[in-house]
Design a protein around this motif. Sequence first.
Motif, PDB file in Angstrom:
ATOM      1  N   SER A 329       0.818  -1.210   0.000  1.00 37.34           N
ATOM      2  CA  SER A 329       0.000   0.000   0.000  1.00 37.34           C
ATOM      3  C   SER A 329       0.859   1.270   0.000  1.00 37.34           C
ATOM      4  O   SER A 329       1.238   1.785   1.059  1.00 37.34           O
ATOM      5  CB  SER A 329      -0.922  -0.039   1.232  1.00 37.34           C
ATOM      6  OG  SER A 329      -1.803   1.037   1.230  1.00 37.34           O
ATOM      7  N   HIS A 330       1.168   1.742  -1.195  1.00 39.90           N
ATOM      8  CA  HIS A 330       1.972   2.965  -1.343  1.00 39.90           C
ATOM      9  C   HIS A 330       1.754   3.511  -2.756  1.00 39.90           C
ATOM     10  O   HIS A 330       1.171   2.834  -3.601  1.00 39.90           O
ATOM     11  CB  HIS A 330       3.463   2.653  -1.137  1.00 39.90           C
ATOM     12  CG  HIS A 330       4.019   1.776  -2.212  1.00 39.90           C
ATOM     13  ND1 HIS A 330       4.041   0.400  -2.113  1.00 39.90           N
ATOM     14  CD2 HIS A 330       4.516   2.055  -3.443  1.00 39.90           C
ATOM     15  CE1 HIS A 330       4.557  -0.120  -3.218  1.00 39.90           C
ATOM     16  NE2 HIS A 330       4.841   0.861  -4.048  1.00 39.90           N
ATOM     17  N   ASP A 331       2.241   4.728  -3.005  1.00 36.84           N
ATOM     18  CA  ASP A 331       2.319   5.227  -4.382  1.00 36.84           C
ATOM     19  C   ASP A 331       3.618   6.015  -4.516  1.00 36.84           C
ATOM     20  O   ASP A 331       4.466   5.940  -3.615  1.00 36.84           O
ATOM     21  CB  ASP A 331       1.064   6.041  -4.753  1.00 36.84           C
ATOM     22  CG  ASP A 331       0.892   7.289  -3.889  1.00 36.84           C
ATOM     23  OD1 ASP A 331       1.861   7.682  -3.193  1.00 36.84           O
ATOM     24  OD2 ASP A 331      -0.213   7.869  -3.900  1.00 36.84           O
ATOM     25  N   ASP A 332       3.755   6.766  -5.610  1.00 37.71           N
ATOM     26  CA  ASP A 332       5.031   7.460  -5.832  1.00 37.71           C
ATOM     27  C   ASP A 332       5.303   8.541  -4.785  1.00 37.71           C
ATOM     28  O   ASP A 332       6.447   8.929  -4.579  1.00 37.71           O
ATOM     29  CB  ASP A 332       5.048   8.107  -7.216  1.00 37.71           C
ATOM     30  CG  ASP A 332       5.176   7.052  -8.300  1.00 37.71           C
ATOM     31  OD1 ASP A 332       5.540   5.902  -7.957  1.00 37.71           O
ATOM     32  OD2 ASP A 332       4.902   7.368  -9.472  1.00 37.71           O
ATOM     33  N   ALA A 333       4.233   9.021  -4.143  1.00 38.83           N
ATOM     34  CA  ALA A 333       4.427  10.107  -3.179  1.00 38.83           C
ATOM     35  C   ALA A 333       4.755   9.598  -1.774  1.00 38.83           C
ATOM     36  O   ALA A 333       5.274  10.345  -0.951  1.00 38.83           O
ATOM     37  CB  ALA A 333       3.180  10.976  -3.130  1.00 38.83           C
ATOM     38  N   GLY A 334       4.447   8.318  -1.507  1.00 38.19           N
ATOM     39  CA  GLY A 334       4.751   7.820  -0.165  1.00 38.19           C
ATOM     40  C   GLY A 334       3.867   6.658   0.256  1.00 38.19           C
ATOM     41  O   GLY A 334       3.277   5.957  -0.565  1.00 38.19           O
ATOM     42  N   ILE A 335       3.799   6.500   1.574  1.00 34.75           N
ATOM     43  CA  ILE A 335       3.050   5.390   2.176  1.00 34.75           C
ATOM     44  C   ILE A 335       1.555   5.707   2.152  1.00 34.75           C
ATOM     45  O   ILE A 335       1.169   6.880   2.209  1.00 34.75           O
ATOM     46  CB  ILE A 335       3.510   5.209   3.646  1.00 34.75           C
ATOM     47  CG1 ILE A 335       5.027   4.933   3.705  1.00 34.75           C
ATOM     48  CG2 ILE A 335       2.733   4.096   4.350  1.00 34.75           C
ATOM     49  CD1 ILE A 335       5.628   5.065   5.106  1.00 34.75           C
TER      50      ILE A 335
END
Length: 437
Positions: A329-335
């Motif tokens: 559970s994360h994306d390019d911006a963070g957690i």
Amino acid sequence: MRLSQYFLPILKETPAEAQIVSHRYMLRAGLVRQASAGIYSWLPLGFRVLKNIEAIVRDEQNRAGAQELLMPTIQPAELWRESGRYDDYGKEMLRITDRHDRDMLFGPTNEELITDISRTSIRSYRQLPKMLYHIQWKFRDEVRPRFGVMRGREFLMKDTYSFDVDFAGAKRSYNKMFVAYLRTFARLGLKAIPMVAESGPIGGDMSHEFIVFAKTGESEVFCHRDLLEIAVPGDDVNYEGDLQPIVDRWTAPYATTGDKHDPEKGKALGDALVSARGIEVGHIFYFGSKYSKPMKATVVGPDGEDVAIEMGSYGIGVSRLVGAVIEASHDDAGIIWPDAVAPFAVGLINLKVDDAACTQVCDDVYGRLRAKGIAVLYDDRDDRAGAKFATMDLIGLPWQLVIGPRGIKAGQVEIKRRATGERQDLTLDAALAQIAG
Ligand code: 5CA
């Protein structure tokens, strides 16, 4: 908690040593700090997540009927000589000598110690069944500690041990843990699939690993696609009832770790075969009398004869789970923390701390959230809006509540759901109602 006072050492740069995303974010978001290879300090934000995970693991163990105790990290070598594992364990075991020249060790697991406890206190089959567990630090001097807390040398494990008078009882205990594990991982927001596994140094002839799919996982796994769709047992599951149908439902489809994989069976599944990499978040074992026999942990059975206690052990990698949740559970911006484990439910952003009216509203909202028992991290620092948003996205709190002078004039605040990125302009009361769910 006011961010101006909180200890949150965010790193701007991506640390070169971190090869996988969870390790990178754990260092960047100030969750952990490495003390030495595979050994970490848990900083305040990471420690809150660790404790939240631990609480869910504990709750499901208690619900399944296991009782918590606490065994020490340091164990006497003599118990391990009795089971025969002192030599077998090799270099992975951290061996220590005390001032009296006694051989001690930092426990990599606790089968011997718990067997010793049972043999001194459990004498009759009438005292069985029992399931005992603790949540305690372990040490394994891994050849290749890597990926941060995923493969550490010191790591937090929940380990349960079951004691039964016969195989039928041991299977019931195994099933209870099997079901408790399905529920635990689901509550953590993870899809964990039980797979037939090698039992390794723990031993025994029945064992399942619980695997969370992740590209960066260390295990190669194979399973039938159907397993991804089975519903996890609900709150109404009856641990005193027959759990075998649930276990059968989950173990009927093909699912195995790489070392147990049969390519012929895999091929026969055709398109239904999922071949993937995964993270082992839990591992359960039935090993009968492997420890109770050599260590003479027996009870007087119903017919008056001494019988060796039938045992199993059941581990969950509590500290590894922090990494596993981030991998999932994360994306390019963070957690993107699932609500159940998030260190704070809400990040409150004051866009203009030098605007008295804005700060007044923010302070007031901060107080109201706390009064409702909602954990809130309040960014009251004098910083650019962009930097504040980036920090909030990086640390991944489920809700962001953004308050600035312009919104206040319009009678509105902005809330953002981190997981979807969805933003809404709402009245303060409507925003608080959404957050409170
Ligand atoms: N005594 C048994 C079960 S109680 C046991 O030790 N099992 S285990 O070796 O499979 O470990 C249990 C769980 O601990 C694993 O499923 C994994 O999630 C976690 N674990 C094992 N080794 C490490 C490690 N080096 N770093 C982080 N977590 C680990």
